[in-house]
Scaffold this motif. Structure first.
Motif, PDB file in Angstrom:
ATOM      1  N   ALA A  50       0.833  -1.206   0.000  1.00 54.03           N
ATOM      2  CA  ALA A  50       0.000   0.000   0.000  1.00 54.03           C
ATOM      3  C   ALA A  50       0.868   1.256   0.000  1.00 54.03           C
ATOM      4  O   ALA A  50       0.616   2.204  -0.757  1.00 54.03           O
ATOM      5  CB  ALA A  50      -0.944  -0.003   1.203  1.00 54.03           C
ATOM      6  N   LEU A  51       1.891   1.262   0.819  1.00 54.81           N
ATOM      7  CA  LEU A  51       2.778   2.431   0.878  1.00 54.81           C
ATOM      8  C   LEU A  51       3.619   2.557  -0.382  1.00 54.81           C
ATOM      9  O   LEU A  51       3.906   3.676  -0.837  1.00 54.81           O
ATOM     10  CB  LEU A  51       3.660   2.357   2.124  1.00 54.81           C
ATOM     11  CG  LEU A  51       2.915   2.543   3.445  1.00 54.81           C
ATOM     12  CD1 LEU A  51       3.834   2.260   4.632  1.00 54.81           C
ATOM     13  CD2 LEU A  51       2.304   3.931   3.542  1.00 54.81           C
ATOM     14  N   ALA A  52       4.022   1.423  -0.956  1.00 56.63           N
ATOM     15  CA  ALA A  52       4.773   1.461  -2.215  1.00 56.63           C
ATOM     16  C   ALA A  52       3.931   2.103  -3.311  1.00 56.63           C
ATOM     17  O   ALA A  52       4.429   2.912  -4.103  1.00 56.63           O
ATOM     18  CB  ALA A  52       5.209   0.053  -2.619  1.00 56.63           C
ATOM     19  N   TRP A  53       2.639   1.752  -3.361  1.00 55.72           N
ATOM     20  CA  TRP A  53       1.724   2.370  -4.329  1.00 55.72           C
ATOM     21  C   TRP A  53       1.634   3.877  -4.079  1.00 55.72           C
ATOM     22  O   TRP A  53       1.830   4.672  -4.996  1.00 55.72           O
ATOM     23  CB  TRP A  53       0.329   1.730  -4.240  1.00 55.72           C
ATOM     24  CG  TRP A  53      -0.736   2.595  -4.818  1.00 55.72           C
ATOM     25  CD1 TRP A  53      -0.965   2.840  -6.133  1.00 55.72           C
ATOM     26  CD2 TRP A  53      -1.674   3.385  -4.086  1.00 55.72           C
ATOM     27  NE1 TRP A  53      -2.016   3.730  -6.266  1.00 55.72           N
ATOM     28  CE2 TRP A  53      -2.464   4.075  -5.028  1.00 55.72           C
ATOM     29  CE3 TRP A  53      -1.940   3.567  -2.728  1.00 55.72           C
ATOM     30  CZ2 TRP A  53      -3.493   4.939  -4.655  1.00 55.72           C
ATOM     31  CZ3 TRP A  53      -2.965   4.410  -2.358  1.00 55.72           C
ATOM     32  CH2 TRP A  53      -3.724   5.085  -3.322  1.00 55.72           C
ATOM     33  N   TYR A  54       1.328   4.273  -2.860  1.00 56.93           N
ATOM     34  CA  TYR A  54       1.119   5.688  -2.547  1.00 56.93           C
ATOM     35  C   TYR A  54       2.369   6.521  -2.836  1.00 56.93           C
ATOM     36  O   TYR A  54       2.272   7.653  -3.309  1.00 56.93           O
ATOM     37  CB  TYR A  54       0.691   5.862  -1.096  1.00 56.93           C
ATOM     38  CG  TYR A  54       0.306   7.290  -0.784  1.00 56.93           C
ATOM     39  CD1 TYR A  54      -0.984   7.752  -1.044  1.00 56.93           C
ATOM     40  CD2 TYR A  54       1.231   8.179  -0.263  1.00 56.93           C
ATOM     41  CE1 TYR A  54      -1.336   9.070  -0.791  1.00 56.93           C
ATOM     42  CE2 TYR A  54       0.889   9.500  -0.010  1.00 56.93           C
ATOM     43  CZ  TYR A  54      -0.396   9.931  -0.272  1.00 56.93           C
ATOM     44  OH  TYR A  54      -0.738  11.248  -0.031  1.00 56.93           O
ATOM     45  N   ASN A  55       3.533   5.969  -2.549  1.00 56.97           N
ATOM     46  CA  ASN A  55       4.779   6.719  -2.674  1.00 56.97           C
ATOM     47  C   ASN A  55       5.478   6.576  -4.019  1.00 56.97           C
ATOM     48  O   ASN A  55       6.489   7.242  -4.252  1.00 56.97           O
ATOM     49  CB  ASN A  55       5.735   6.321  -1.550  1.00 56.97           C
ATOM     50  CG  ASN A  55       5.222   6.780  -0.197  1.00 56.97           C
ATOM     51  OD1 ASN A  55       4.851   7.937  -0.022  1.00 56.97           O
ATOM     52  ND2 ASN A  55       5.167   5.868   0.750  1.00 56.97           N
ATOM     53  N   CYS A  56       4.964   5.740  -4.922  1.00 56.95           N
ATOM     54  CA  CYS A  56       5.654   5.515  -6.197  1.00 56.95           C
ATOM     55  C   CYS A  56       5.624   6.784  -7.057  1.00 56.95           C
ATOM     56  O   CYS A  56       4.712   7.613  -6.938  1.00 56.95           O
ATOM     57  CB  CYS A  56       5.052   4.331  -6.944  1.00 56.95           C
ATOM     58  SG  CYS A  56       3.495   4.665  -7.798  1.00 56.95           S
ATOM     59  N   PRO A  57       6.606   6.957  -7.915  1.00 60.43           N
ATOM     60  CA  PRO A  57       6.663   8.156  -8.761  1.00 60.43           C
ATOM     61  C   PRO A  57       5.430   8.327  -9.656  1.00 60.43           C
ATOM     62  O   PRO A  57       4.986   9.459  -9.886  1.00 60.43           O
ATOM     63  CB  PRO A  57       7.919   7.945  -9.615  1.00 60.43           C
ATOM     64  CG  PRO A  57       8.744   6.958  -8.869  1.00 60.43           C
ATOM     65  CD  PRO A  57       7.787   6.105  -8.084  1.00 60.43           C
ATOM     66  N   GLU A  58       4.863   7.228 -10.138  1.00 65.99           N
ATOM     67  CA  GLU A  58       3.699   7.312 -11.020  1.00 65.99           C
ATOM     68  C   GLU A  58       2.480   7.876 -10.284  1.00 65.99           C
ATOM     69  O   GLU A  58       1.739   8.691 -10.830  1.00 65.99           O
ATOM     70  CB  GLU A  58       3.359   5.939 -11.609  1.00 65.99           C
ATOM     71  CG  GLU A  58       4.440   5.359 -12.497  1.00 65.99           C
ATOM     72  CD  GLU A  58       5.515   4.567 -11.747  1.00 65.99           C
ATOM     73  OE1 GLU A  58       6.351   3.950 -12.419  1.00 65.99           O
ATOM     74  OE2 GLU A  58       5.524   4.567 -10.489  1.00 65.99           O
ATOM     75  N   TYR A  59       2.268   7.429  -9.028  1.00 71.76           N
ATOM     76  CA  TYR A  59       1.144   7.969  -8.266  1.00 71.76           C
ATOM     77  C   TYR A  59       1.421   9.408  -7.856  1.00 71.76           C
ATOM     78  O   TYR A  59       0.542  10.267  -7.927  1.00 71.76           O
ATOM     79  CB  TYR A  59       0.836   7.115  -7.028  1.00 71.76           C
ATOM     80  CG  TYR A  59      -0.384   7.639  -6.302  1.00 71.76           C
ATOM     81  CD1 TYR A  59      -1.655   7.461  -6.826  1.00 71.76           C
ATOM     82  CD2 TYR A  59      -0.262   8.362  -5.125  1.00 71.76           C
ATOM     83  CE1 TYR A  59      -2.778   7.976  -6.191  1.00 71.76           C
ATOM     84  CE2 TYR A  59      -1.377   8.876  -4.479  1.00 71.76           C
ATOM     85  CZ  TYR A  59      -2.624   8.679  -5.024  1.00 71.76           C
ATOM     86  OH  TYR A  59      -3.736   9.203  -4.400  1.00 71.76           O
TER      87      TYR A  59
END
Length: 100
Positions: free
Chosen positions: A65-74
């Motif tokens: 969940a945190l990887a999604w929120y913090n990824c450059p694309e998001y």
């Protein structure tokens, strides 16, 4: 442990928020997320529900969940949501799997 993201969103600018929506699912799908509900007219049982959209999403674990929120694309689409809406967002822990 499965985690859930709950978001209460008040959309103030649908056009700007729409730019966020256009990029959301392609990024979300990269992180094994599962969209459980997106509702603009929930059946409120108690209290006030002032937001215009409520979202419930599931991820396999907090790290994903945190990887999604913090990824450059998001992070690239996030400014559209921040400009077009206000939100309250939280990660909730699921229940541990029962012992076999």
């Amino acid at each position: 442990m499965t985690v859930y993201i709950v978001a209460q969103i008040t959309i103030s600018d649908r056009e700007t928020y729409g730019k966020y929506e256009q990029g959301f699912m392609p990024v979300f799908n990269l992180f094994d997320g599962k969209m459980l509900s997106v509702d603009e007219a929930p059946h409120v049982l108690e209290g006030d529900w002032a937001c215009t959209r409520t979202v419930l999403a599931e991820f396999p674990d907090r790290d994903m969940a945190l990887a999604w929120y913090n990824c450059p694309e998001y992070q690239a689409i996030l400014p559209h949501r921040l400009k077009g809406a206000k939100a309250h967002i939280a990660i909730l822990n699921g229940f541990p799997a029962p012992a076999a």
